[in-house]
Design a protein around this motif. Structure first.
Motif, PDB file in Angstrom:
ATOM      1  N   UNK A  57       0.907  -1.260  -0.018  1.00  0.00           N
ATOM      2  CA  UNK A  57      -0.029   0.020  -0.056  1.00  0.00           C
ATOM      3  C   UNK A  57       0.808   1.278   0.070  1.00  0.00           C
ATOM      4  N   UNK A  58       1.890   1.351   0.656  1.00  0.00           N
ATOM      5  CA  UNK A  58       2.890   2.362   0.739  1.00  0.00           C
ATOM      6  C   UNK A  58       3.316   2.849  -0.646  1.00  0.00           C
ATOM      7  N   UNK A  59       3.199   2.117  -1.761  1.00  0.00           N
ATOM      8  CA  UNK A  59       3.764   2.236  -2.987  1.00  0.00           C
ATOM      9  C   UNK A  59       2.745   3.328  -3.760  1.00  0.00           C
ATOM     10  N   UNK A  60       1.314   3.115  -3.358  1.00  0.00           N
ATOM     11  CA  UNK A  60       0.204   3.647  -3.919  1.00  0.00           C
ATOM     12  C   UNK A  60       0.193   5.220  -3.343  1.00  0.00           C
ATOM     13  N   UNK A  61       1.063   5.563  -2.294  1.00  0.00           N
ATOM     14  CA  UNK A  61       1.203   7.051  -1.988  1.00  0.00           C
ATOM     15  C   UNK A  61       2.246   7.825  -2.900  1.00  0.00           C
ATOM     16  N   UNK A  62       2.945   7.390  -3.660  1.00  0.00           N
ATOM     17  CA  UNK A  62       4.015   8.046  -4.508  1.00  0.00           C
ATOM     18  C   UNK A  62       5.369   7.588  -4.226  1.00  0.00           C
ATOM     19  N   UNK A  63       6.167   8.140  -5.041  1.00  0.00           N
ATOM     20  CA  UNK A  63       7.680   7.812  -4.926  1.00  0.00           C
ATOM     21  C   UNK A  63       8.374   8.176  -3.771  1.00  0.00           C
ATOM     22  N   UNK A  64       7.875   8.973  -2.931  1.00  0.00           N
ATOM     23  CA  UNK A  64       8.410   9.278  -1.830  1.00  0.00           C
ATOM     24  C   UNK A  64       8.146   8.533  -0.573  1.00  0.00           C
ATOM     25  N   UNK A  65       7.377   7.451  -0.818  1.00  0.00           N
ATOM     26  CA  UNK A  65       7.291   6.312   0.155  1.00  0.00           C
ATOM     27  C   UNK A  65       7.753   5.159  -0.388  1.00  0.00           C
ATOM     28  N   UNK A  66       8.775   5.107  -1.478  1.00  0.00           N
ATOM     29  CA  UNK A  66       9.410   3.782  -2.010  1.00  0.00           C
ATOM     30  C   UNK A  66      10.565   3.934  -1.198  1.00  0.00           C
ATOM     31  N   UNK A  67      10.793   3.407  -0.172  1.00  0.00           N
ATOM     32  CA  UNK A  67      11.826   3.464   0.903  1.00  0.00           C
ATOM     33  C   UNK A  67      12.549   2.131   0.652  1.00  0.00           C
ATOM     34  N   UNK A  68      14.239   2.331   0.954  1.00  0.00           N
ATOM     35  CA  UNK A  68      14.925   1.513   0.590  1.00  0.00           C
ATOM     36  C   UNK A  68      14.989   0.381   1.683  1.00  0.00           C
ATOM     37  N   UNK A  69      15.037  -0.676   1.112  1.00  0.00           N
ATOM     38  CA  UNK A  69      14.746  -2.071   2.076  1.00  0.00           C
ATOM     39  C   UNK A  69      16.244  -2.379   2.806  1.00  0.00           C
ATOM     40  N   UNK A  70      17.174  -2.648   1.478  1.00  0.00           N
ATOM     41  CA  UNK A  70      18.447  -3.203   2.139  1.00  0.00           C
ATOM     42  C   UNK A  70      19.451  -2.165   1.094  1.00  0.00           C
ATOM     43  N   UNK A  71      20.731  -1.878   2.136  1.00  0.00           N
ATOM     44  CA  UNK A  71      21.752  -0.899   1.223  1.00  0.00           C
ATOM     45  C   UNK A  71      23.127  -1.717   1.589  1.00  0.00           C
ATOM     46  N   UNK A  72      23.970  -1.959   0.677  1.00  0.00           N
ATOM     47  CA  UNK A  72      25.454  -2.577   0.788  1.00  0.00           C
ATOM     48  C   UNK A  72      26.253  -1.259   1.049  1.00  0.00           C
ATOM     49  N   UNK A  73      26.774  -1.057   2.353  1.00  0.00           N
ATOM     50  CA  UNK A  73      27.528  -0.099   2.781  1.00  0.00           C
ATOM     51  C   UNK A  73      28.918  -0.540   2.815  1.00  0.00           C
ATOM     52  N   UNK A  74      29.991   0.645   2.571  1.00  0.00           N
ATOM     53  CA  UNK A  74      31.228   0.242   2.659  1.00  0.00           C
ATOM     54  C   UNK A  74      31.404   0.032   4.159  1.00  0.00           C
ATOM     55  N   UNK A  75      32.509  -0.914   4.589  1.00  0.00           N
ATOM     56  CA  UNK A  75      32.906  -1.129   5.755  1.00  0.00           C
ATOM     57  C   UNK A  75      33.446  -0.026   6.677  1.00  0.00           C
ATOM     58  N   UNK A  76      33.275   0.057   7.851  1.00  0.00           N
ATOM     59  CA  UNK A  76      33.829   1.204   8.649  1.00  0.00           C
ATOM     60  C   UNK A  76      35.241   0.911   8.747  1.00  0.00           C
ATOM     61  N   UNK A  77      35.725  -0.135   8.715  1.00  0.00           N
ATOM     62  CA  UNK A  77      37.128  -0.418   8.845  1.00  0.00           C
ATOM     63  C   UNK A  77      37.952   0.144   7.644  1.00  0.00           C
ATOM     64  N   UNK A  78      37.504  -0.055   6.484  1.00  0.00           N
ATOM     65  CA  UNK A  78      38.017   0.675   5.338  1.00  0.00           C
ATOM     66  C   UNK A  78      37.982   2.159   5.437  1.00  0.00           C
ATOM     67  N   UNK A  79      36.963   2.780   5.897  1.00  0.00           N
ATOM     68  CA  UNK A  79      36.559   4.079   5.955  1.00  0.00           C
ATOM     69  C   UNK A  79      37.700   4.689   7.297  1.00  0.00           C
ATOM     70  N   UNK A  80      37.994   3.824   8.345  1.00  0.00           N
ATOM     71  CA  UNK A  80      38.681   4.396   9.344  1.00  0.00           C
ATOM     72  C   UNK A  80      40.128   4.244   8.968  1.00  0.00           C
ATOM     73  N   UNK A  81      40.676   3.458   8.125  1.00  0.00           N
ATOM     74  CA  UNK A  81      42.006   3.150   7.665  1.00  0.00           C
ATOM     75  C   UNK A  81      42.406   4.383   6.879  1.00  0.00           C
TER      76      UNK A  81
END
Length: 186
Positions: free
Chosen positions: A142-166
């Motif tokens: 039902x959230x998708x019927x409310x428009x593009x603003x409600x097309x939330x991200x379900x899962x994201x692949x993030x860069x690990x913190x170890x590589x950022x802290x290095x």
């Protein structure tokens, strides 16, 4: 309590050990159950659950009667598959689950136990949104019927913190070294 349909709400008495055993299965939270009420049986779905704040026991459960011809809205668990084999995770990234369940609308006969989220093609920085989920036939979000603003991200692949802290340590080390030299010259 059982409520809904064209009948009045009716209090229930359940055997606690039977309810607790049923609650051990993830499917129980999104499946249609048959509840014996009085002399008959009614089809219902678990809508709400209250647990004791300090003890591991259920205090109250709400069941909603269902009608086979009326669509119902239910929260369904998301199962994330192929995370370990995703290029982004293999490359040192981490899967961030932004949702663990999603509200769906469907007829009782089309009610799925869960919805799979295939992460096998995700690289670092990629994500899967609600509109990209593979839904079973007859199931809608039902959230998708409310428009593009409600097309939330379900899962994201993030860069690990170890590589950022290095990277940050390398940059920070240069700044600190430069600061000490300036202090010794003064």
């Amino acid at each position: 309590i059982i409520y809904g349909g064209d009948q009045d709400p009716q209090p229930l008495t359940l055997v606690r050990k039977d309810l607790e055993k049923a609650l051990e299965s993830e499917a129980f939270y999104s499946q249609i159950v048959t509840i014996k009420v009085g002399g008959g049986a009614e089809k219902a779905i678990l809508k709400d659950l209250q647990r004791h704040p300090a003890k591991d026991r259920v205090m109250h459960a709400d069941f909603m009667r269902i009608d086979a011809k009326v669509a119902l809205k239910v929260n369904i668990q998301l199962h994330f598959i192929n995370e370990e084999t995703a290029p982004g995770v293999k490359g040192g990234g981490t899967a961030s689950h932004n949702m663990t369940e999603v509200e769906i609308s469907c007829l009782p006969a089309d009610l799925p136990e869960y919805i799979e989220v295939d992460c096998s093609a995700l690289d670092i920085g990629d994500s899967i949104h609600l509109s990209e989920l593979s839904l079973p036939k007859g199931v809608e979000i039902p959230a998708l019927a409310l428009g593009e603003d409600h097309d939330s991200s379900v899962v994201t692949i993030l860069a690990s913190r170890a590589s950022k802290s290095d990277e940050g340590e390398e940059e920070g080390g240069e700044e600190i070294g430069g600061g000490e030299e300036a202090a010794s010259e003064e």
